[in-house]
Design a protein around this motif. Structure first.
Motif: not given
Lengths: 261, 257
Positions: B88, B90-95
């Motif tokens: 999935x 798993x990128x940090x959505x806020x970066x």
């Protein structure tokens, strides 16, 4: 059929501003023909007139500033300590064990009910007023931040950990940004609670501020001043909401709902 | 001369270099359940290994151990230089995308390095995008860039293509192969897609009940695998508990006879 319905011009009585304006007109008409005496409720026109003269004399600005200062100080202390406690309880097991039970116990007591105790402790001066606002606003901030930290996506934490981030880096890059939306929800609650507590706190022997204006107007049955103050309270609530919304628009720009807007 | 030498050393080492990953008699318990049971696994540097297994076979646990998320107490050699690509993303959505790529990477030239990595995975046009605006394929490209920028000796791929549509998956397979050829990390691809494993890997392992139940080297080089694929597929499906004789997918299910 659907299309035609959507395209059809809205009839005047289907607009949302109609009923408030109608109420205002009825109110004014009632006042003009004497059905609503001024000692019960001042007419909209005289309320506007009073607003104008209070603005002109500078009285409104003076009392508003006093109240705003109380709210600002109370919020600063309340939001600050709520954030600090939320971080302690959210990030460490010991902190959670120490703090959370106390907060949960406190949650069962309405802050308003603590007013007499605050008066006994802090007297009837500024300290009680600011203290009540601070105390009441700390809880929504704490509760939402705590929940937000606990609810941070484990899979994101795992991913960040697999890239070798330290505990401090995890907190900074993953936990805090992940909990920020919840913190802002807490802040929004805190702002509305702050206005509520301001109203209550200023009932206590105030010599200035919006609450003082209302109390003074009650003594002299000046319902026009009372209504002006109610309008200011409403504006304070709206202003707080606007403040949090603009913080959200900046801080949560990554969220899809805000991206589409 | 070499013939003589071969005879005089009856057991030449099978893999010349020291394996980069080595698990020996590795077990893991969760309460009463043995998730990994006396498992042996060795991966050579630069080797592309696929790990097949049904749900509950212990794939996830093995991968968490290799990714360093669960402590590997005893019996495990894992390189410190490793990176994982998750199913999935798993990128940090806020970066922003480029900040995700260099997550935890220090240095002045972070932005530049991120852009280089994004160019390698074909995402150079979206360094400043928010992750939640990426398509599934784009998110996995970013996730690959995030792994590659660490120059890992071991690249762990945790079903990274499972959620992609068929065409995107084929493009991603080609991308992974070209990146692997260029950087030569050891790769462990966890998947339940037999075709994917046969197309990409040098060697295919089948995990069952916490053990390596079977090992199948892919005999032919990539691009010339048509002849070995049918019997290999039949064998792999057999190891996974699906008995077939043809090994052709279209004939596996619901034969008319």
């Amino acid at each position: 059929m659907m299309r035609a319905d959507n395209l059809r011009r809205k009839m005047p009585w289907e607009r949302r501003w109609v009923s408030p304006v109608l109420l205002l007109l009825l109110w004014q008409a009632g006042s003009s023909i004497g059905a609503i005496p001024a000692r019960i409720l001042a007419s909209p026109v005289s309320v506007l007139g009073e607003l104008g003269s209070m603005l002109g004399s500078g009285a409104l600005a003076h009392h508003l500033m006093v109240s705003l200062l109380r709210v600002a100080l109370g919020l600063a202390i309340g939001v600050g300590s709520g954030t600090a406690l939320g971080l302690l309880a959210g990030l460490s097991r010991t902190g959670d064990a120490a703090i959370d039970p106390l907060v949960q116990i406190k949650r069962t007591i309405p802050v308003v009910a603590l007013t007499p105790l605050f008066i006994v402790w802090f007297g009837i001066g500024e300290a009680t007023k600011i203290g009540l606002i601070a105390f009441a606003t700390a809880f929504p901030v704490y509760l939402n931040l705590h929940q937000g930290i606990r609810g941070v996506d484990r899979r994101l934490l795992d991913a960040a950990r697999s890239f070798g981030l330290s505990r401090l880096q995890l907190v900074w890059h993953v936990v805090l940004p992940g909990a920020l939306p919840s913190l802002l929800v807490g802040l929004r609650y805190a702002l509305s609670v702050a206005v509520l507590m301001l109203v209550i706190a200023e009932q206590v022997n105030a010599t200035s501020g919006l609450g003082y204006l209302i109390n003074d107007a009650r003594e002299t049955m000046r319902t026009d001043i009372i209504v002006v103050c109610l309008m200011i309270y409403a504006l304070l609530g709206l202003g707080g909401d606007w403040l949090v919304r603009s913080i959200e628009a900046r801080a949560l720009a990554w969220r899809p709902a805000l991206l589409e807007a | 001369m070499s013939e003589v030498l071969r005879i005089s050393f009856p057991e030449p080492p099978v893999r010349e270099p020291e394996p980069i990953v080595r698990l020996q008699g590795f077990s893991r318990h969760f309460g009463e359940t043995r998730v990994l049971d006396d498992l042996d696994l060795a991966i050579a540097p630069g080797e592309f290994v696929a790990l097949l297994g049904r749900s509950g076979s212990g794939k996830t646990t093995l991968l968490r151990t290799l990714a360093g998320l669960d402590e590997a107490n005893g019996g495990a050699v894992i390189p410190a230089s490793r990176a994982t690509v998750f199913q999935d993303a798993r990128l940090l959505p806020w970066k922003r995308v480029w900040q995700n790529v260099v997550l935890g990477v220090a240095g002045e030239d972070r932005r530049q390095r991120a852009e280089e990595a994004l160019r390698e995975v074909g995402l150079e046009h979206r360094p400043d995008a928010w992750p939640l605006t990426l398509s599934g394929g784009e998110a996995q490209r970013a996730s690959l860039a995030r792994a590659l920028i660490r120059k890992p000796e071991l690249l762990l791929l945790d079903e990274p293509f499972a959620a992609l549509d068929a065409l995107t998956r084929i493009r991603m397979h080609a991308l992974v192969l070209s990146l692997w050829r260029r950087h030569k990390p050891a790769v462990l691809l966890v998947t339940h897609d037999v075709e994917e494993a046969m197309a990409l890997a040098d060697r295919i392992l089948v995990l069952d009940a916490g053990r390596i139940a079977a090992e199948e080297p892919v005999a032919a080089p990539r691009g010339q695998r048509a002849s070995v694929v049918r019997p290999l597929r039949a064998r792999l499906l057999g190891h996974l508990g699906l008995q077939t004789d043809g090994g052709v997918y279209a004939d596996l299910i619901g034969r008319d006879t």
